[in-house]
Design a protein around this motif. Structure first.
Motif, mmCIF file in Angstrom:
data_model
loop_
_atom_site.group_PDB
_atom_site.id
_atom_site.type_symbol
_atom_site.label_atom_id
_atom_site.label_comp_id
_atom_site.label_asym_id
_atom_site.label_seq_id
_atom_site.Cartn_x
_atom_site.Cartn_y
_atom_site.Cartn_z
ATOM 1 N N UNK A 12 11.520 15.869 72.063
ATOM 2 C CA UNK A 12 10.231 16.526 71.870
ATOM 3 C C UNK A 12 10.304 18.023 72.080
ATOM 4 N N UNK A 13 11.236 18.480 72.926
ATOM 5 C CA UNK A 13 11.372 19.912 73.160
ATOM 6 C C UNK A 13 11.884 20.651 71.934
ATOM 7 N N UNK A 14 12.445 19.912 70.978
ATOM 8 C CA UNK A 14 12.938 20.527 69.744
ATOM 9 C C UNK A 14 11.874 20.604 68.660
ATOM 10 N N UNK A 15 10.764 19.901 68.865
ATOM 11 C CA UNK A 15 9.798 19.746 67.782
ATOM 12 C C UNK A 15 8.933 20.971 67.548
ATOM 13 N N UNK A 16 8.673 21.765 68.576
ATOM 14 C CA UNK A 16 7.813 22.927 68.396
ATOM 15 C C UNK A 16 8.422 23.901 67.393
ATOM 16 N N UNK A 17 9.707 24.191 67.548
ATOM 17 C CA UNK A 17 10.354 25.114 66.616
ATOM 18 C C UNK A 17 10.494 24.490 65.229
ATOM 19 N N UNK A 44 16.836 23.139 64.938
ATOM 20 C CA UNK A 44 15.738 23.278 65.913
ATOM 21 C C UNK A 44 16.265 23.775 67.254
ATOM 22 N N UNK A 45 15.457 24.557 67.944
ATOM 23 C CA UNK A 45 15.855 25.072 69.250
ATOM 24 C C UNK A 45 14.884 24.560 70.312
ATOM 25 N N UNK A 50 4.907 22.335 76.498
ATOM 26 C CA UNK A 50 4.783 21.017 77.132
ATOM 27 C C UNK A 50 4.204 19.919 76.244
ATOM 28 N N UNK A 51 3.194 20.176 75.402
ATOM 29 C CA UNK A 51 2.499 19.058 74.736
ATOM 30 C C UNK A 51 3.394 18.129 73.934
ATOM 31 N N UNK A 52 4.250 18.657 73.063
ATOM 32 C CA UNK A 52 5.048 17.772 72.207
ATOM 33 C C UNK A 52 6.104 16.997 72.986
ATOM 34 N N UNK A 53 6.834 17.609 73.922
ATOM 35 C CA UNK A 53 7.742 16.791 74.735
ATOM 36 C C UNK A 53 7.020 15.706 75.522
ATOM 37 N N UNK A 54 5.864 16.037 76.076
ATOM 38 C CA UNK A 54 5.118 15.038 76.849
ATOM 39 C C UNK A 54 4.642 13.904 75.953
ATOM 40 N N UNK A 55 4.098 14.251 74.784
ATOM 41 C CA UNK A 55 3.621 13.227 73.860
ATOM 42 C C UNK A 55 4.763 12.328 73.404
ATOM 43 N N UNK A 84 6.504 12.113 65.126
ATOM 44 C CA UNK A 84 5.660 13.128 65.778
ATOM 45 C C UNK A 84 5.714 14.428 64.995
ATOM 46 N N UNK A 85 6.891 14.824 64.555
ATOM 47 C CA UNK A 85 7.022 16.049 63.772
ATOM 48 C C UNK A 85 6.243 15.959 62.466
ATOM 49 N N UNK A 86 6.325 14.829 61.790
ATOM 50 C CA UNK A 86 5.563 14.635 60.552
ATOM 51 C C UNK A 86 4.064 14.744 60.807
ATOM 52 N N UNK A 87 3.597 14.131 61.882
ATOM 53 C CA UNK A 87 2.170 14.181 62.190
ATOM 54 C C UNK A 87 1.712 15.608 62.454
ATOM 55 N N UNK A 88 2.495 16.371 63.189
ATOM 56 C CA UNK A 88 2.121 17.748 63.507
ATOM 57 C C UNK A 88 2.054 18.598 62.250
ATOM 58 N N UNK A 89 3.051 18.475 61.394
ATOM 59 C CA UNK A 89 3.068 19.263 60.158
ATOM 60 C C UNK A 89 1.904 18.879 59.259
ATOM 61 N N UNK A 90 1.618 17.591 59.170
ATOM 62 C CA UNK A 90 0.513 17.151 58.320
ATOM 63 C C UNK A 90 -0.825 17.664 58.840
#
Length: 225
Positions: A12-17, A44-45, A50-55, A84-90
């Motif tokens: 999840x820590x990679x998803x923000x970037x 990804x870096x 916090x939100x995406x790693x926690x989710x 999770x990444x797909x949901x965020x982008x959508x």
């Protein structure tokens, strides 16, 4: 479950970037620079957001609790960060990138096939394979009937959804599909009631599709004992 939590937090820590890079309109290339113009690496870096790693950690832990130490758990844990990444982008740009949906559509049936070769699995691979085109056909029909209401990206994502839900049988396919459409409809009605949308407004359906898959897989895993 501890391993699942750590896996979810780490991925999840990679998803923000990754979400920042992919959250662009369909006619634009992926972002290659940060807001300050600094070039981004092609991978990804990790970030401290916090939100995406926690989710992701919570979702992975829920799957681990429902599935137990069965081989298909590895498939669900690998797919969760991508979902999770797909949901965020959508949510951000109403887009489900082929870069994610098409590999996922191929990877999940293949990975479940490997899980079916291992002892103690609780699913049925042939049903997963049959459910893949069956659910995609339903989504394609709905897309052709109302392209503005259901985008073609949702059709592509339904391939992975069908395989995941079909692993636990046709009742799970029905539960996951109903949950997706029911939750999406309720969200749309809520927006209309709050006057934040009208009947012609479009909403990103990917998060509801993925939420339906998650609910179906969790319930299917619990029922499989």
């Amino acid at each position: 479950m501890a391993v699942a939590l750590l896996w979810g937090a780490a991925t999840g820590s990679l998803l923000t970037s990754a979400a920042y890079r992919l959250s662009v309109p369909p006619d634009q290339p992926w972002r290659r620079t940060a807001p300050d113009g600094t070039p981004l690496p092609p991978w990804p870096i990790p970030t401290r957001s916090l939100p995406l790693p926690a989710l992701t950690a919570v979702l992975c832990a829920g799957l681990a609790a429902a599935t137990g130490p069965r081989p298909e758990l590895a498939v669900w844990l690998l797919a969760t960060p991508v979902a999770v990444l797909l949901a965020v982008v959508d949510i951000r740009v109403h887009r489900l990138p082929d870069l994610l949906t098409l590999p996922l559509a191929a990877a999940i049936p293949a990975a479940l096939g490997l899980a079916a070769l291992l002892p103690a699995h609780a699913g049925d691979w042939p049903t997963a394979l049959l459910a893949t085109p069956a659910l995609a056909a339903l989504y394609l029909a709905l897309h052709l009937l109302n392209p503005s209401g259901l985008a073609f990206g949702d059709v592509k994502l339904s391939l992975a959804a069908g395989a995941s839900l079909g692993w636990y049988g046709w009742p799970t396919v029905l539960v996951g599909t109903f949950t997706a459409f029911a939750s999406g409809a309720l969200y749309g009605l809520l927006l209309i009631a709050l006057r934040r949308a009208n009947r012609r407004s479009t909403i990103p359906f990917g998060p509801f599709l993925l939420g339906g898959v998650y609910a179906g897989v969790v319930l299917g895993a619990v029922a499989a004992g």
